[in-house]
Scaffold this active site. Structure first.
Site, PDB file in Angstrom:
ATOM      1  N   THR A  50     -12.783   1.844   3.576  1.00 54.33           N
ATOM      2  CA  THR A  50     -12.998   3.255   3.251  1.00 54.33           C
ATOM      3  C   THR A  50     -11.696   3.998   2.993  1.00 54.33           C
ATOM      4  OG1 THR A  50     -14.991   3.250   4.624  1.00 54.33           O
ATOM      5  CG2 THR A  50     -14.076   5.404   4.030  1.00 54.33           C
ATOM      6  N   ALA A  52      -7.087  -9.064   8.682  1.00 57.82           N
ATOM      7  CA  ALA A  52      -5.693  -8.683   8.957  1.00 57.82           C
ATOM      8  C   ALA A  52      -5.618  -7.510   9.918  1.00 57.82           C
ATOM      9  CB  ALA A  52      -4.990  -8.342   7.644  1.00 57.82           C
ATOM     10  N   ASP A  53      -6.566  -6.563   9.802  1.00 59.88           N
ATOM     11  CA  ASP A  53      -6.542  -5.401  10.686  1.00 59.88           C
ATOM     12  C   ASP A  53      -6.754  -5.789  12.143  1.00 59.88           C
ATOM     13  OD1 ASP A  53      -9.121  -6.213  10.024  1.00 59.88           O
ATOM     14  OD2 ASP A  53      -9.964  -4.190  10.115  1.00 59.88           O
ATOM     15  N   THR A  90     -15.183   1.115   9.016  1.00 61.69           N
ATOM     16  CA  THR A  90     -16.383   0.926   8.224  1.00 61.69           C
ATOM     17  C   THR A  90     -17.330  -0.018   8.967  1.00 61.69           C
ATOM     18  OG1 THR A  90     -15.084   1.225   6.218  1.00 61.69           O
ATOM     19  CG2 THR A  90     -17.278   0.261   5.966  1.00 61.69           C
ATOM     20  N   THR A 107     -35.727  16.932  13.633  1.00 61.72           N
ATOM     21  CA  THR A 107     -35.364  15.661  12.993  1.00 61.72           C
ATOM     22  C   THR A 107     -33.862  15.413  13.031  1.00 61.72           C
ATOM     23  OG1 THR A 107     -37.275  15.783  11.527  1.00 61.72           O
ATOM     24  CG2 THR A 107     -35.490  14.318  10.855  1.00 61.72           C
TER      25      THR A 107
END
Length: 265
Positions: A10, A108-109, A132, A184
């Site tokens: 993102t 990698a993160d 994400t 809702t």
């Protein structure tokens, strides 16, 4: 100064370290359609805005979970900074051992976060990265990356309700005052937020149990990522929030590999 770039699905998070001091950090949208020039101009504008001289950058390191954006990023570093970037991946010196069936599969993160957490704490750790996707990573006292869990991120869960249920609206990710929703919107917010809190608590509990069965002391739990604070307010199992964990890890890895380039490898 060193430029650090962490590419997520993102966002792209950028930081500038002067030795061990983070002096600037920014966030851009991840867009694989952008050219190297478009990204280059954006990054140079960020340097200008922060009153930093981009020509003082002496090194660049990139971690990425988005392969199709790498050509543009690598090209912009070579064109605008006149440097060859260090890419976090196979062959990079990290200081941790990856105990995964196939170490190349670990994002990698996740590796970068593990490096930073182990370097700072030197104890068993569970790292939760609210991106994400939400990842849970287990690292033991010796710096062995044991593995972890990958879940749909909070935003993905929320968007799935909106996209797949015809009568449900898109909602703001905010914690309602009660888990018993009166309409809702608050009912959906309660389900998404408190449901996610329950998921975090359960996974952390199970991971702690398994790590302690291996002889580790009770793990320390670190959270990072944009929505870490929202969940940590209710998930008391989280011991620390560190929004800069990934940038710290990139700086550590860069220094390790800079040393290696002078014959330390």
């Amino acid at each position: 100064m060193v430029l650090l770039i962490d590419v997520g699905n993102t966002n792209i998070v950028l930081g500038v370290f002067d030795k061990d001091n983070l002096i600037a950090d920014w966030r851009l949208s991840t867009d694989a359609k952008k050219t190297s020039d478009e990204y280059g101009i954006e990054i140079l504008q960020l340097f200008l805005y922060s009153d930093l001289e981009y020509k003082q950058i002496k090194g660049v390191i990139i971690s990425s979970v988005v392969p199709n954006i790498m050509y543009s990023l690598e090209h912009l570093i070579r064109k605008y900074f006149k440097l060859e970037p260090v890419i976090v991946g196979p062959g990079i010196k990290t200081g941790i051992n990856i105990k995964y069936d196939n170490p190349k599969e670990v994002g990698a993160d996740r590796i970068v976060n593990a490096v930073a957490a182990h370097y700072e704490h030197k104890r068993p750790i569970i790292i939760i990265d609210f991106g994400t996707a939400t990842t849970f990573c287990a690292v033991n006292k010796n710096g062995d990356y044991l593995g972890g869990t990958i879940c749909p991120g909070i935003k993905i869960s929320s968007e799935a309700l909106f996209e797949r249920a015809a009568k449900l609206p898109r909602i703001e990710l905010a914690k309602p005052s009660s888990i018993i929703g009166k309409n809702t919107i608050t009912s959906m917010q309660a389900g998404v937020i408190y449901g996610y809190v329950g998921q975090v608590k359960y996974i952390v509990s199970k991971m702690k149990k398994e790590m302690m069965e291996l002889g580790e002391e009770e793990p320390f739990v670190i959270a990072t990522g944009g929505l870490a604070t929202l969940i940590a307010e209710e998930a008391r199992c989280i011991d620390k929030i560190d929004p800069l964990l990934t940038l710290k890890g990139l700086n550590i890895i860069y220094k390790k590999n800079e040393e290696s380039s002078y014959g330390d490898r």
